[in-house]
Design an enzyme around this catalytic site. Structure first.
Site, PDB file in Angstrom:
ATOM      1  N   HIS A  14      -6.660  52.711  17.520  1.00  0.00           N
ATOM      2  CA  HIS A  14      -7.332  54.006  17.367  1.00  0.00           C
ATOM      3  C   HIS A  14      -6.546  54.876  16.381  1.00  0.00           C
ATOM      4  O   HIS A  14      -5.317  54.880  16.383  1.00  0.00           O
ATOM      5  CB  HIS A  14      -7.368  54.776  18.686  1.00  0.00           C
ATOM      6  CG  HIS A  14      -8.327  54.244  19.690  1.00  0.00           C
ATOM      7  ND1 HIS A  14      -8.164  53.036  20.331  1.00  0.00           N
ATOM      8  CD2 HIS A  14      -9.469  54.787  20.207  1.00  0.00           C
ATOM      9  CE1 HIS A  14      -9.158  52.850  21.193  1.00  0.00           C
ATOM     10  NE2 HIS A  14      -9.964  53.906  21.134  1.00  0.00           N
TER      11      HIS A  14
ATOM     12  N   ASN B 109       1.232  49.204  17.671  1.00  0.00           N
ATOM     13  CA  ASN B 109       0.229  49.936  18.437  1.00  0.00           C
ATOM     14  C   ASN B 109       0.658  50.169  19.880  1.00  0.00           C
ATOM     15  O   ASN B 109       0.452  51.255  20.432  1.00  0.00           O
ATOM     16  CB  ASN B 109      -1.097  49.175  18.401  1.00  0.00           C
ATOM     17  CG  ASN B 109      -2.239  49.960  19.043  1.00  0.00           C
ATOM     18  OD1 ASN B 109      -2.359  51.156  18.854  1.00  0.00           O
ATOM     19  ND2 ASN B 109      -3.064  49.257  19.823  1.00  0.00           N
TER      20      ASN B 109
END
Length: 522
Positions: A359, A390
């Protein structure tokens, strides 16, 4: 009307026996006055030492018009002023320009109109007291208003000849009382004053007459010829005195003719500058998402999206406790962005090869409503991101950002990904779930800004992480993301601008982007 020029050099005779004429001079910051031909002033003659009132006026000599041929010497046009026959002392109060509709010895002034407004040149004189026999006394005038002058320089070579400037959050209405020789603010302090612009393409002078006052902040709204708006606070606290000029130098960039905004789109504090080159690139899309709550629409985020690379260069959004309040949970609503065709964005229902679905605006930053959270799962918000990045140092930074936003008004965030670097212009691709080629970012970044509402000062910081399992810190050391401290990857927003070519937080002054204070981000 008052105009610039030299001292008066000729006189006029008054043929009325006992009639007074008056010299004039400027008691302010210049050496002399020059008046336009037929300029009129109003003069009151009152009993010496008494407050100006109907009962203190001598022989009905109230608001008597006097006129000059332009030499600064004033003579009567109707009834003349004379000294009392009993020899008693009198005071004279004068003002300009003359008005035959003056009531209650007060003058209403509206500085929101800076053109065709005679009261911008309001002058007053109360120096002539206890006079008994001076035949041609001198009225010493001062301005009732203050003046703000800004010298604006373009630092990026942009043509700012179409730039406008407006003072805002200032009072615009006041009443000048000839009895006390004072100006009183009569309207709320939330008005706007358009400034008069002069100058060249790259240096402009903005001027405005203002009510004398103590301002909590001097705020200016600059509007470029293309519609781009930037609001800045030049001084956290200033005093503007009557008959005085407040002068400041201002340097700006990104507001010249070389830049533009996308028509019909909003631009907020967190929105990076959209250049004319970007807006004319057919593969780039500026996209905004909103969500509804309790009958009102709120901005979720905006992005600059590349339909060829199928990734967003940046996603910009505000962050505060309003957005993170837990009214819902993680929706995992992976789906296409409805503002793009399916061919223009990746298909990422599942993870891609060796990458996770990273994201740019995190799901946990949008728990305020289910709709707001679902929008964070649009594929346009995703990029192929290494799991070690991430799920480790990047996740820790995201958590810290939420913490920093929890005790301030608003944290402005720009998260981005770059497919190229200053040393490598080649783009790496992988295939998505449907077989389309999508770009793999070479590095990720975050730019943060918070503003002290009491002072107008801005605090910024940025972070940069290479794609992969390891990254190079700001000190040049290679470290594993599993144990890395995100602060080791901090840099100034100005440095990030040099790397990416984007202009972040264009509404704040460049000085706030040059350095960062780790102590402000704990």
């Amino acid at each position: 009307m008052l105009i610039a020029g030299c001292s008066p050099s000729e006189n006029v005779a008054d043929v009325t026996t006992g009639a007074l004429s008056f010299n004039s001079e400027y008691a302010g910051n210049t050496s002399s006055l020059t008046w336009a031909q037929n300029s009129k002033i109003g003069i009151f003659e009152k009993k010496s030492g008494q407050t100006l009132s109907e009962s203190s006026i001598v022989d009905g000599l109230s608001n008597i018009p006097y006129q000059t041929i332009g030499n600064g010497i004033f003579t009567h046009t109707t009834r003349p002023l004379t000294y009392p026959q009993d020899g008693s002392a009198v005071d004279f109060i004068a003002y300009a320009p003359f008005s035959d509709t003056l009531r209650s010895y007060q003058i209403s002034v509206d500085v929101s109109q800076q053109t065709d407004n005679p009261w911008l040149n309001l002058l007053a004189s109360n120096n002539l007291v206890a006079r008994t026999n001076t035949k041609q006394p001198t009225l010493r005038f001062k301005r009732a208003l203050g003046k703000v002058t800004l010298t604006i320089n373009s630092t990026d070579g942009g043509d700012i000849s179409g730039l406008t400037a407006t003072l805002f959050d200032v009072p615009t209405s006041g009443t000048f009382d000839l009895r006390s020789n004072t100006m009183t603010v009569t309207a709320p302090r939330n008005g706007s004053i358009p400034m008069t612009m002069t100058g060249s393409k790259f240096t402009r002078t903005a001027t405005a007459y203002v009510l004398p006052q103590q301002l909590q902040a001097l705020k200016v709204r600059f509007t470029a010829a293309n519609g781009l708006v930037r609001e800045v606070t030049l001084s956290p606290s200033v005093t503007v005195n009557s008959d005085n000029a407040l002068q400041q130098n201002v340097t700006i960039s990104g507001l010249g003719s070389t830049t533009t905004v996308v028509p019909g789109k909003q631009h907020w504090t967190e929105t990076p500058l959209i250049t004319s080159q970007q807006s004319s690139n057919v593969s780039l899309r500026y996209i905004e998402h909103f969500f509804a709550r309790n009958g009102q629409n709120y901005r979720n985020y905006a992005m600059l999206y590349d339909t060829d690379l199928k990734m967003a260069y940046w996603v910009a959004y505000p962050l505060c406790t309003f957005y993170t309040q837990r009214n819902t949970g993680r929706t995992d609503a992976w789906d296409y962005d409805p503002l793009l065709s399916t061919e223009q964005q990746p298909t990422m229902k599942n993870a891609i090869e060796r990458y996770q679905r990273g994201h740019q605006i995190p799901s946990a930053d949008r728990y305020v409503t289910e709709e707001a959270n679902k929008q964070t799962f649009y594929y346009s918000n995703m990029t192929p991101q290494a799991g070690a990045l991430n799920g480790q140092v990047w996740a820790r930074l995201e958590s810290a950002v939420r913490g920093w936003s929890s005790n301030i008004d608003t944290l402005y965030v720009v998260t981005g990904a770059m497919p190229t670097t200053t040393s490598s212009s080649s783009v790496t691709y992988v295939r998505d779930n449907s077989g389309k080629n999508i770009a793999v970012p070479k590095y990720y970044f975050k730019a943060l800004c918070r503003i002290d509402r009491s002072t107008g000062a801005a605090y910024t910081i940025a972070f940069k992480f290479d794609q992969g399992n390891r990254g190079t810190t700001s000190a040049g050391t290679s470290v594993s993301y599993y144990s890395a401290n995100y602060m080791d990857f901090a840099l100034s927003v100005s440095e990030l601008e040099e790397l990416t070519g984007f202009t972040f937080f264009p509404s704040i002054r460049q000085q706030y982007k040059l350095t960062y204070d780790v102590g402000k981000w704990q």
